[in-house]
Scaffold this motif. Sequence first.
Motif, PDB file in Angstrom:
ATOM      1  N   TYR A   1     -22.742  29.985  29.213  1.00 28.84           N
ATOM      2  CA  TYR A   1     -22.820  31.146  30.099  1.00 28.84           C
ATOM      3  C   TYR A   1     -24.165  31.182  30.833  1.00 28.84           C
ATOM      4  CZ  TYR A   1     -18.797  32.690  27.369  1.00 28.84           C
ATOM      5  OH  TYR A   1     -17.577  32.760  26.755  1.00 28.84           O
ATOM      6  N   ARG A   2     -25.233  30.793  30.137  1.00 31.82           N
ATOM      7  CA  ARG A   2     -26.546  30.767  30.793  1.00 31.82           C
ATOM      8  C   ARG A   2     -26.577  29.711  31.899  1.00 31.82           C
ATOM      9  NH1 ARG A   2     -30.092  34.007  28.285  1.00 31.82           N
ATOM     10  NH2 ARG A   2     -30.000  34.322  26.019  1.00 31.82           N
ATOM     11  N   ALA A   3     -25.915  28.589  31.667  1.00 31.81           N
ATOM     12  CA  ALA A   3     -25.881  27.540  32.682  1.00 31.81           C
ATOM     13  C   ALA A   3     -25.116  28.025  33.917  1.00 31.81           C
ATOM     14  CB  ALA A   3     -25.238  26.276  32.121  1.00 31.81           C
ATOM     15  N   VAL A   4     -23.995  28.719  33.692  1.00 37.33           N
ATOM     16  CA  VAL A   4     -23.239  29.279  34.825  1.00 37.33           C
ATOM     17  C   VAL A   4     -24.075  30.332  35.541  1.00 37.33           C
ATOM     18  CG1 VAL A   4     -21.213  30.643  35.476  1.00 37.33           C
ATOM     19  CG2 VAL A   4     -20.987  28.811  33.778  1.00 37.33           C
ATOM     20  N   GLU A   5     -24.727  31.194  34.762  1.00 31.95           N
ATOM     21  CA  GLU A   5     -25.589  32.233  35.343  1.00 31.95           C
ATOM     22  C   GLU A   5     -26.677  31.603  36.209  1.00 31.95           C
ATOM     23  OE1 GLU A   5     -28.285  35.967  33.658  1.00 31.95           O
ATOM     24  OE2 GLU A   5     -28.217  34.077  32.551  1.00 31.95           O
TER      25      GLU A   5
ATOM     26  N   LYS B   1     -27.213  32.153  40.268  1.00 25.92           N
ATOM     27  CA  LYS B   1     -28.444  32.717  40.831  1.00 25.92           C
ATOM     28  C   LYS B   1     -28.894  31.939  42.061  1.00 25.92           C
ATOM     29  CE  LYS B   1     -30.534  34.940  36.784  1.00 25.92           C
ATOM     30  NZ  LYS B   1     -31.658  34.890  35.817  1.00 25.92           N
ATOM     31  N   GLU B   2     -28.666  30.617  42.044  1.00 25.19           N
ATOM     32  CA  GLU B   2     -29.033  29.789  43.189  1.00 25.19           C
ATOM     33  C   GLU B   2     -28.224  30.160  44.423  1.00 25.19           C
ATOM     34  OE1 GLU B   2     -31.507  27.560  43.307  1.00 25.19           O
ATOM     35  OE2 GLU B   2     -32.022  28.243  41.292  1.00 25.19           O
ATOM     36  N   ARG B   3     -27.102  30.854  44.201  1.00 24.53           N
ATOM     37  CA  ARG B   3     -26.246  31.264  45.320  1.00 24.53           C
ATOM     38  C   ARG B   3     -26.428  32.741  45.656  1.00 24.53           C
ATOM     39  NH1 ARG B   3     -20.601  28.007  43.974  1.00 24.53           N
ATOM     40  NH2 ARG B   3     -21.603  26.122  43.140  1.00 24.53           N
ATOM     41  N   GLY B   4     -27.406  33.354  45.013  1.00 29.56           N
ATOM     42  CA  GLY B   4     -27.690  34.757  45.302  1.00 29.56           C
ATOM     43  C   GLY B   4     -26.892  35.748  44.485  1.00 29.56           C
ATOM     44  N   SER B   5     -26.136  35.258  43.480  1.00 33.98           N
ATOM     45  CA  SER B   5     -25.345  36.159  42.648  1.00 33.98           C
ATOM     46  C   SER B   5     -26.238  36.888  41.648  1.00 33.98           C
ATOM     47  CB  SER B   5     -24.269  35.379  41.893  1.00 33.98           C
ATOM     48  OG  SER B   5     -23.629  36.208  40.930  1.00 33.98           O
TER      49      SER B   5
ATOM     50  N   GLU C   1      -7.996  24.479  42.181  1.00 34.22           N
ATOM     51  CA  GLU C   1      -7.244  25.130  43.257  1.00 34.22           C
ATOM     52  C   GLU C   1      -8.143  25.904  44.220  1.00 34.22           C
ATOM     53  OE1 GLU C   1      -6.532  27.701  39.489  1.00 34.22           O
ATOM     54  OE2 GLU C   1      -7.166  25.668  40.017  1.00 34.22           O
ATOM     55  N   TYR C   2      -9.395  26.120  43.841  1.00 33.81           N
ATOM     56  CA  TYR C   2     -10.320  26.847  44.701  1.00 33.81           C
ATOM     57  C   TYR C   2     -11.122  25.863  45.550  1.00 33.81           C
ATOM     58  CZ  TYR C   2      -9.074  30.574  41.495  1.00 33.81           C
ATOM     59  OH  TYR C   2      -8.373  31.488  40.749  1.00 33.81           O
ATOM     60  N   SER C   3     -11.438  26.269  46.775  1.00 33.68           N
ATOM     61  CA  SER C   3     -12.048  25.341  47.736  1.00 33.68           C
ATOM     62  C   SER C   3     -13.560  25.513  47.876  1.00 33.68           C
ATOM     63  CB  SER C   3     -11.404  25.530  49.120  1.00 33.68           C
ATOM     64  OG  SER C   3     -11.564  26.877  49.573  1.00 33.68           O
ATOM     65  N   SER C   4     -14.134  26.493  47.196  1.00 35.97           N
ATOM     66  CA  SER C   4     -15.574  26.717  47.334  1.00 35.97           C
ATOM     67  C   SER C   4     -16.376  25.627  46.615  1.00 35.97           C
ATOM     68  CB  SER C   4     -15.953  28.091  46.771  1.00 35.97           C
ATOM     69  OG  SER C   4     -15.526  28.213  45.428  1.00 35.97           O
ATOM     70  N   LYS C   5     -17.673  25.588  46.874  1.00 40.93           N
ATOM     71  CA  LYS C   5     -18.557  24.603  46.264  1.00 40.93           C
ATOM     72  C   LYS C   5     -18.561  24.787  44.745  1.00 40.93           C
ATOM     73  CE  LYS C   5     -23.404  23.141  46.207  1.00 40.93           C
ATOM     74  NZ  LYS C   5     -24.767  23.416  46.742  1.00 40.93           N
ATOM     75  N   PRO C   6     -18.339  23.715  43.991  1.00 45.07           N
ATOM     76  CA  PRO C   6     -18.227  23.890  42.534  1.00 45.07           C
ATOM     77  C   PRO C   6     -19.544  24.230  41.859  1.00 45.07           C
ATOM     78  CG  PRO C   6     -18.169  21.567  43.101  1.00 45.07           C
ATOM     79  CD  PRO C   6     -18.127  22.317  44.409  1.00 45.07           C
ATOM     80  N   VAL C   7     -19.433  24.990  40.789  1.00 42.31           N
ATOM     81  CA  VAL C   7     -20.539  25.182  39.852  1.00 42.31           C
ATOM     82  C   VAL C   7     -20.602  23.918  38.998  1.00 42.31           C
ATOM     83  CG1 VAL C   7     -21.228  26.434  37.774  1.00 42.31           C
ATOM     84  CG2 VAL C   7     -20.429  27.689  39.782  1.00 42.31           C
ATOM     85  N   ILE C   8     -21.782  23.366  38.832  1.00 43.54           N
ATOM     86  CA  ILE C   8     -21.919  22.101  38.102  1.00 43.54           C
ATOM     87  C   ILE C   8     -22.682  22.320  36.800  1.00 43.54           C
ATOM     88  CG2 ILE C   8     -22.770  19.726  38.181  1.00 43.54           C
ATOM     89  CD1 ILE C   8     -22.610  19.854  41.218  1.00 43.54           C
ATOM     90  N   LEU C   9     -22.052  21.940  35.693  1.00 49.02           N
ATOM     91  CA  LEU C   9     -22.677  22.017  34.382  1.00 49.02           C
ATOM     92  C   LEU C   9     -22.777  20.606  33.794  1.00 49.02           C
ATOM     93  CD1 LEU C   9     -20.686  24.995  32.785  1.00 49.02           C
ATOM     94  CD2 LEU C   9     -22.632  25.086  34.355  1.00 49.02           C
ATOM     95  N   VAL C  10     -23.703  20.427  32.877  1.00 46.33           N
ATOM     96  CA  VAL C  10     -23.855  19.151  32.176  1.00 46.33           C
ATOM     97  C   VAL C  10     -23.522  19.385  30.704  1.00 46.33           C
ATOM     98  CG1 VAL C  10     -25.420  17.295  31.531  1.00 46.33           C
ATOM     99  CG2 VAL C  10     -25.656  18.393  33.763  1.00 46.33           C
ATOM    100  N   TYR C  11     -22.541  18.626  30.202  1.00 45.07           N
ATOM    101  CA  TYR C  11     -22.143  18.738  28.797  1.00 45.07           C
ATOM    102  C   TYR C  11     -22.777  17.601  28.016  1.00 45.07           C
ATOM    103  CZ  TYR C  11     -19.196  18.726  24.630  1.00 45.07           C
ATOM    104  OH  TYR C  11     -18.745  18.749  23.342  1.00 45.07           O
ATOM    105  N   MET C  12     -23.537  17.946  26.970  1.00 46.06           N
ATOM    106  CA  MET C  12     -24.273  16.956  26.189  1.00 46.06           C
ATOM    107  C   MET C  12     -23.847  17.052  24.730  1.00 46.06           C
ATOM    108  SD  MET C  12     -28.019  17.463  27.994  1.00 46.06           S
ATOM    109  CE  MET C  12     -28.578  15.816  27.549  1.00 46.06           C
TER     110      MET C  12
ATOM    111  N   GLU D   1     -31.810  20.363  42.092  1.00 49.03           N
ATOM    112  CA  GLU D   1     -32.075  19.246  42.992  1.00 49.03           C
ATOM    113  C   GLU D   1     -33.073  18.287  42.359  1.00 49.03           C
ATOM    114  OE1 GLU D   1     -33.213  20.287  46.911  1.00 49.03           O
ATOM    115  OE2 GLU D   1     -31.402  21.428  47.338  1.00 49.03           O
ATOM    116  N   LEU D   2     -32.861  17.008  42.600  1.00 50.66           N
ATOM    117  CA  LEU D   2     -33.741  15.982  42.066  1.00 50.66           C
ATOM    118  C   LEU D   2     -35.137  16.131  42.664  1.00 50.66           C
ATOM    119  CD1 LEU D   2     -33.724  13.420  40.243  1.00 50.66           C
ATOM    120  CD2 LEU D   2     -33.295  12.108  42.323  1.00 50.66           C
ATOM    121  N   LYS D   3     -36.136  16.248  41.801  1.00 55.63           N
ATOM    122  CA  LYS D   3     -37.502  16.463  42.274  1.00 55.63           C
ATOM    123  C   LYS D   3     -38.202  15.142  42.587  1.00 55.63           C
ATOM    124  CE  LYS D   3     -37.922  20.825  39.793  1.00 55.63           C
ATOM    125  NZ  LYS D   3     -38.590  21.575  38.704  1.00 55.63           N
ATOM    126  N   ASP D   4     -37.979  14.136  41.736  1.00 56.74           N
ATOM    127  CA  ASP D   4     -38.594  12.831  41.971  1.00 56.74           C
ATOM    128  C   ASP D   4     -37.578  11.961  42.718  1.00 56.74           C
ATOM    129  OD1 ASP D   4     -39.892  10.469  41.996  1.00 56.74           O
ATOM    130  OD2 ASP D   4     -40.013  10.209  39.834  1.00 56.74           O
TER     131      ASP D   4
END
Length: 295
Positions: A163-167, A171-175, A260-271, A286-289
């Motif tokens: 949930y924190r990763a989604v949050e 936030k990067e989208r202004g939510s 089924e949704y066309s908006s830009k996906p939320v991206i999570l990393v599963y480890m 975004e990649l910093k280096d």
Amino acid sequence: MEEETDTEEEKLLKRQRRERKELQAKIQGMKNAVPKNDKKRRKQLTEDVARLEAEMDERHQQEVEHLRLEISKQVEVESLANGIGKLECEDGEKTAQHSRPTKAQKRRDKKAALEKEREERIAEAEIENLSGVRHLENQKLGHVLAGRGLQIKQIPSDGHCMYRAVEDQLKERGSMLTLAQLRSQTAQYMQGHVDDFLPFLITPSTGDVYTPEEFEKYCDDIVNTPAWGGQLELRALSHILQTPIEVVQADSSPIVVGEEYSSKPVILVYMRHAYGLGEHYNSVEELKDRTTEIG
């Protein structure tokens, strides 16, 4: 049968590895039972497999968190006992300067020291092994994400990580949606669409589908506890946000829910190996280096 010398951590790791092998055997049997040209049943099979794996991941994570809590409590008790023992020893030295430890006490002390040394060696070996696995997983994920101009953004491992990763992504989208709101809305959506979720919740010990009462408790735990989120919760969140959610993994192709949704996906990393014994979700940024980006 486990050897008596196994630590609790070793026993847990062995059992979880055995359960994963048993599940893979079960999944292979399920795959063999469905004809390859039966697209409808193959699609259902894929969903069933994902559900079974997610349930096992969630249960293993809860077992890990419980074990960590028990170990933490044990360490606190031992530290307190050692502190009291030290004070008693100092007082004893003042009142009985000429007293000496008995042979039996010396034998007990030597045995305790050897046992402690053995446990430390086992723990160090396990940590080294897990660190190696984590290192390889991080390398693979870094390579995959760098090719997309992204890198991992660390999220705390506290049971709320998904949930924190989604949050964080929102936030990067202004939510302004908060962790608590995401949990609450997830539970509400699942309660409003029982037939879409209840069939995929199975009691591990019996293999039975959750009862309505068990389902209500499951939803209540989503809101009121740091219950670990998995694929079912991701599906609910994708509908709530009307946004695809993409889960990037090291050893397999990304999983996308809400296609089924066309908006830009939320991206999570599963480890799977982020914190030794437990699975974990991180966010991305975004990649910093840019020199590490793969063209």
